[in-house]
Write an enzyme that holds these catalytic residues in place. Structure first.
Site, PDB file in Angstrom:
ATOM      1  N   LYS A  45       1.197  -1.239   0.090  1.00 48.01           N
ATOM      2  CA  LYS A  45       0.132   0.348  -0.086  1.00 48.01           C
ATOM      3  C   LYS A  45       0.932   1.348  -0.497  1.00 48.01           C
ATOM      4  O   LYS A  45       0.961   1.793  -0.034  1.00 48.01           O
ATOM      5  CB  LYS A  45      -0.852  -0.046   1.143  1.00 48.01           C
ATOM      6  N   LEU A  46       1.918   1.340   0.491  1.00 42.63           N
ATOM      7  CA  LEU A  46       3.209   2.263   0.541  1.00 42.63           C
ATOM      8  C   LEU A  46       4.513   1.511  -0.642  1.00 42.63           C
ATOM      9  O   LEU A  46       4.217   0.316  -0.270  1.00 42.63           O
ATOM     10  CB  LEU A  46       2.915   2.704   2.047  1.00 42.63           C
TER      11      LEU A  46
END
Length: 344
Positions: free
Chosen positions: A308-309
């Site tokens: 997600k990051l």
């Protein structure tokens, strides 16, 4: 330890002692936090990351807003961020949208008490129940405002959406929030309400989509369900996934400001699971801790493990009451962005 023992993780970086003086700006105070430790240094890092997000025109800014942020007085901060182009997509709760609309059409939230003098908390809340007052910790909301809100939905919001449903079969939740923003803005202006038109109205006026994936979990959702029982109005819960994913897919860079946890946090972060890249920046303001394994308390570093990051993403988490930290982080970051723009 001897003089020959290597210090592989130690760096000479002494703690400084923050100065708090009359007349200093919020940005200057945040800079002082950078000399200190624990939560102060975390807030300083959050300001650094958020200022970089806001100051880079290539960053698409996603904003997750959970908790009771609107009824507790954070409404204008979010609306101003939208109006000034600092939010490209807002993910929030039906509760925040409910309270936002109530203020837009003339209702108000009020200072209250957790405990009344001479009463237990239960006795206090039983009395509030009898008096028709709802309590959100130390904030009161008279129940007649919900009747005002219901009338607003049935007269201004649902009818045009019902007509669209008769032709198309269903409307997206984002289309629902867009129509809510339009109606809030028009009624606010027509009735000359002293309070601003708010978050949904600002989003409508500036073409910023509002996603509310758990809209059913709110008075707004309850009213939508009740209206659907006697009309053709219905919501398509999945269609918003296309538009928010498109925003993530098309972003040169992406940043996430996540206030609180729950559905808004996960919905904001999970968007990158189906995009070619992940968030380049992320800031989290929360009081939830990671030890329970729940999503609300999960660290942003844990989100990195999911993709997600980005591995190289800049991220910061501040563990404190968001009604305290959000104004500080936003004000200090915007002060820095304004100063940088002035130097160009």
């Amino acid at each position: 330890m001897t003089d020959e023992t290597p210090r592989e993780t130690f760096e000479h970086d002494p703690i400084g002692h923050a100065e708090a003086r009359a007349g200093m700006t919020v940005g200057e105070l945040a800079d002082e936090y950078g000399d200190a430790g624990i939560g102060a240094s975390a807030l300083h890092e959050a300001v650094d990351v958020y200022a970089e997000m806001l100051g880079d025109d290539e960053v698409t800014n996603f904003f997750g807003l959970a908790g009771a942020m609107v009824p507790t007085g954070m409404r204008r901060i979010v609306a101003d961020l939208i109006r000034d182009g600092h939010i490209d997509a807002l993910v929030t709760t039906g509760a925040n949208l409910t309270h936002d609309a109530i203020e837009a059409i003339g209702g108000k939230h009020h200072h209250g008490e957790v405990h009344a003098e001479g009463k237990t908390e239960r006795e206090h809340d039983e009395r509030l129940r009898d008096e028709g007052v709802d309590r959100i910790y130390n904030v009161y909301l008279p129940q007649e405002h919900f009747a005002l809100f219901e009338g607003h939905l049935r007269e201004e919001v649902f009818p045009p959406l019902e007509a669209e449903c008769e032709e198309e079969g269903a409307v997206s939740i984002q289309r629902f929030t867009e129509e809510l923003g339009r109606a809030n803005a028009e009624v606010n202006d027509a009735e000359d309400v002293s309070e601003g038109a708010g978050v949904a109205a600002a989003a409508y006026e500036h073409d910023v989509p509002i996603y509310c994936p758990a809209v059913q979990d709110s008075v707004l959702g309850l009213q939508a369900w009740m209206y659907s029982q006697t009309s053709e109005f219905t919501l398509d819960a999945l269609s918003d996934m296309t538009t928010i994913t498109d925003q993530a897919f098309d972003a040169e860079k992406a940043g996430a400001m996540v206030v609180g946890g729950g559905v808004p946090k996960n919905y904001t972060l999970q968007t990158m699971l189906v995009a070619p890249d992940a968030y380049d920046y992320a800031v989290q303001l929360t009081m939830d801790t990671p030890e329970t394994g729940g999503l609300s308390g999960a660290t942003l570093d844990e989100a990195r493990s999911w993709g997600k990051l980005e591995k190289a993403a800049r991220n910061a988490s501040v563990y404190a009451d968001a009604t305290i930290t959000l104004p500080l982080v936003v004000a200090a970051a915007r002060e820095r962005v304004a100063a940088d723009e002035g130097d160009r």
